[in-house]
Design an enzyme around this catalytic site. Structure first.
Site, PDB file in Angstrom:
ATOM      1  N   VAL A  79       0.835  -1.199   0.000  1.00  0.00           N
ATOM      2  CA  VAL A  79       0.000   0.000   0.000  1.00  0.00           C
ATOM      3  C   VAL A  79       0.870   1.250   0.000  1.00  0.00           C
ATOM      4  O   VAL A  79       0.581   2.229  -0.704  1.00  0.00           O
ATOM      5  CB  VAL A  79      -0.965  -0.009   1.207  1.00  0.00           C
ATOM      6  CG1 VAL A  79      -1.732   1.305   1.296  1.00  0.00           C
ATOM      7  CG2 VAL A  79      -1.942  -1.177   1.099  1.00  0.00           C
TER       8      VAL A  79
ATOM      9  N   ARG B 272     -10.292   3.630  13.737  1.00  0.00           N
ATOM     10  CA  ARG B 272     -11.515   3.769  12.937  1.00  0.00           C
ATOM     11  C   ARG B 272     -12.767   4.016  13.772  1.00  0.00           C
ATOM     12  O   ARG B 272     -13.626   4.811  13.400  1.00  0.00           O
ATOM     13  CB  ARG B 272     -11.715   2.527  12.058  1.00  0.00           C
ATOM     14  CG  ARG B 272     -10.734   2.442  10.905  1.00  0.00           C
ATOM     15  CD  ARG B 272     -10.899   1.127  10.159  1.00  0.00           C
ATOM     16  NE  ARG B 272      -9.881   0.972   9.125  1.00  0.00           N
ATOM     17  CZ  ARG B 272      -9.524  -0.183   8.607  1.00  0.00           C
ATOM     18  NH1 ARG B 272     -10.124  -1.305   9.013  1.00  0.00           N
ATOM     19  NH2 ARG B 272      -8.585  -0.242   7.682  1.00  0.00           N
TER      20      ARG B 272
ATOM     21  N   CYS C 158     -11.107  -1.798   3.548  1.00  0.00           N
ATOM     22  CA  CYS C 158     -11.197  -1.801   2.090  1.00  0.00           C
ATOM     23  C   CYS C 158     -12.576  -2.220   1.589  1.00  0.00           C
ATOM     24  O   CYS C 158     -13.134  -1.601   0.675  1.00  0.00           O
ATOM     25  CB  CYS C 158     -10.116  -2.704   1.493  1.00  0.00           C
ATOM     26  SG  CYS C 158      -9.975  -4.314   2.296  1.00  0.00           S
TER      27      CYS C 158
ATOM     28  N   GLY D 106      -5.460  -8.768   0.164  1.00  0.00           N
ATOM     29  CA  GLY D 106      -5.935  -8.137   1.388  1.00  0.00           C
ATOM     30  C   GLY D 106      -5.330  -8.730   2.643  1.00  0.00           C
ATOM     31  O   GLY D 106      -5.358  -8.120   3.715  1.00  0.00           O
TER      32      GLY D 106
ATOM     33  N   HIS E 184     -11.600  -6.625  -4.555  1.00  0.00           N
ATOM     34  CA  HIS E 184     -12.671  -7.273  -3.808  1.00  0.00           C
ATOM     35  C   HIS E 184     -13.975  -7.134  -4.592  1.00  0.00           C
ATOM     36  O   HIS E 184     -14.236  -6.095  -5.213  1.00  0.00           O
ATOM     37  CB  HIS E 184     -12.856  -6.623  -2.440  1.00  0.00           C
ATOM     38  CG  HIS E 184     -11.715  -6.830  -1.500  1.00  0.00           C
ATOM     39  ND1 HIS E 184     -10.751  -7.798  -1.683  1.00  0.00           N
ATOM     40  CD2 HIS E 184     -11.397  -6.193  -0.342  1.00  0.00           C
ATOM     41  CE1 HIS E 184      -9.881  -7.746  -0.677  1.00  0.00           C
ATOM     42  NE2 HIS E 184     -10.246  -6.780   0.133  1.00  0.00           N
TER      43      HIS E 184
END
Length: 348
Positions: free
Chosen positions: A18, A103, A132, A163, A252
């Protein structure tokens, strides 16, 4: 107030998948950078990475790495974010964190710019990038919810092995070759590397991403449920998720069922709002077999939607197929978009 025209930026986890994509996007989007600092673990420090035509030496991330940094983009794991993000804020940086560390912190905005960019203005030094699989779903559903209301979401995900990290991607490659050679497949990582039991992912489907909670849902499923409510500012909306790992590398895919509040909505109405939405590409022509796939969405920044159809029993129910590159819109691109909003609106 002096408005900067260029910013000192740090990328934490610069050598990871990433982090590498964040660097490429900063360059591609001509992000206004004065100085770029690349940070990593002690193990990766000393590597040299190219940014444009300039070679930059990766440094070990420490609490003092953030002196003079305006924006710090974190993608090095939750424990690193917990340890170093507050240090970056102390030094005056705004942190955009790509992990799950902050988060659900009530003091930290959780942002998908197409959905709730205005929340960025309320940051207290840290802004969180959602999971994601959550990002692509809420990006696609937001324009529908805004136009017609929405009271229920049921999602089943089909998530790429990337992922789970580079090691899992490599294990898929090894297992696929072992299977084709009619050898026993070795499984050491999935579904969860820290668990006692592992299953092959090659030619398989694993209905477990992250560990199970006491309620029978995995942490990945609960992330989607809780993050969706937070991003949409709607604690009353019903959300259920089943998250599945499948043996492909990138992007995804999600099968999503929704129930809208407004009566009389038709498929054409959903098409119209999706076509007009930022960051959404509608690919929905069953007669020509046109719909998004993980391969077709790979290396693209948008969220792709197809297979929009009305439920046969509930007149307010609809089914959608949503696909997006989990390393781009699902991680790096969403992070850079948040950074763009920060600078554009002078929300630093």
């Amino acid at each position: 107030m002096t408005i900067k025209t260029a910013y000192n930026v740090a990328v934490v986890g610069a050598t990871g998948a990433v982090g590498q994509k964040i660097m490429k996007l900063l360059e591609k989007k001509n992000f206004p950078i004065n100085e770029l600092k690349l940070l990593s673990s002690k193990r990766s420090a000393g590597k040299k990475l190219l940014f444009g035509n300039k070679e930059i030496t990766v440094e070990e991330a420490t609490p003092d790495s953030f002196q003079g940094v305006d924006i710090a983009l974190f993608s090095a794991g939750g424990s690193i974010s917990k340890e170093l993000a507050p240090e970056a804020v102390k030094h005056g940086a705004v942190v955009i964190d790509n992990t799950s560390a902050y988060r659900m912190d009530e003091n930290v905005p959780l942002v998908v710019p197409e959905v709730n960019s205005e929340d960025i203005a309320n940051h207290k030094g840290i802004i969180a990038n959602p999971n994601c699989s959550t990002i692509q779903m809420v990006a696609a559903l937001h324009p529908i919810k805004k136009s017609f209301g929405m009271n229920r979401i049921i999602v089943s995900t089909y998530q790429a092995v990337s992922g789970a990290g580079a090691e899992a991607t490599n294990e898929l490659k090894v297992q696929a070759q072992q299977f084709l050679n009619e050898e026993e497949m070795e499984a050491n990582l999935l579904p969860v590397s820290g668990d006692e039991k592992h299953y092959p992912i090659a030619f398989n489907a694993l209905p477990q991403i992250d560990v199970f909670g006491d309620n029978g849902y995995t942490f990945e499923e609960m992330k989607m449920i809780n993050e969706t409510k937070k991003i949409m500012h709607d604690e009353a909306i019903s959300v259920a998720a089943t998250c599945v790992r499948l043996p492909f590398f990138t992007s995804h895919a999600e099968s999503v069922y929704i129930e809208v509040e407004q009566d009389g909505v038709e498929v054409a109405d959903l098409w119209k709002v999706l076509e007009a939405a930022d960051g959404i590409v509608l690919q929905d022509n069953p007669d020509a077999q046109e719909y998004p796939t993980p391969l077709s969405a790979a290396d693209k920044e948008d969220v792709f939607v197809g297979r929009v159809r009305k439920d046969l029993d509930n007149p307010n129910g609809f089914h959608l197929w949503i696909v997006s590159d989990n390393l781009l819109k699902g991680a790096a691109w969403n992070t850079v978009q948040i950074a763009q909003s920060l600078t554009k609106n002078n929300w630093l």
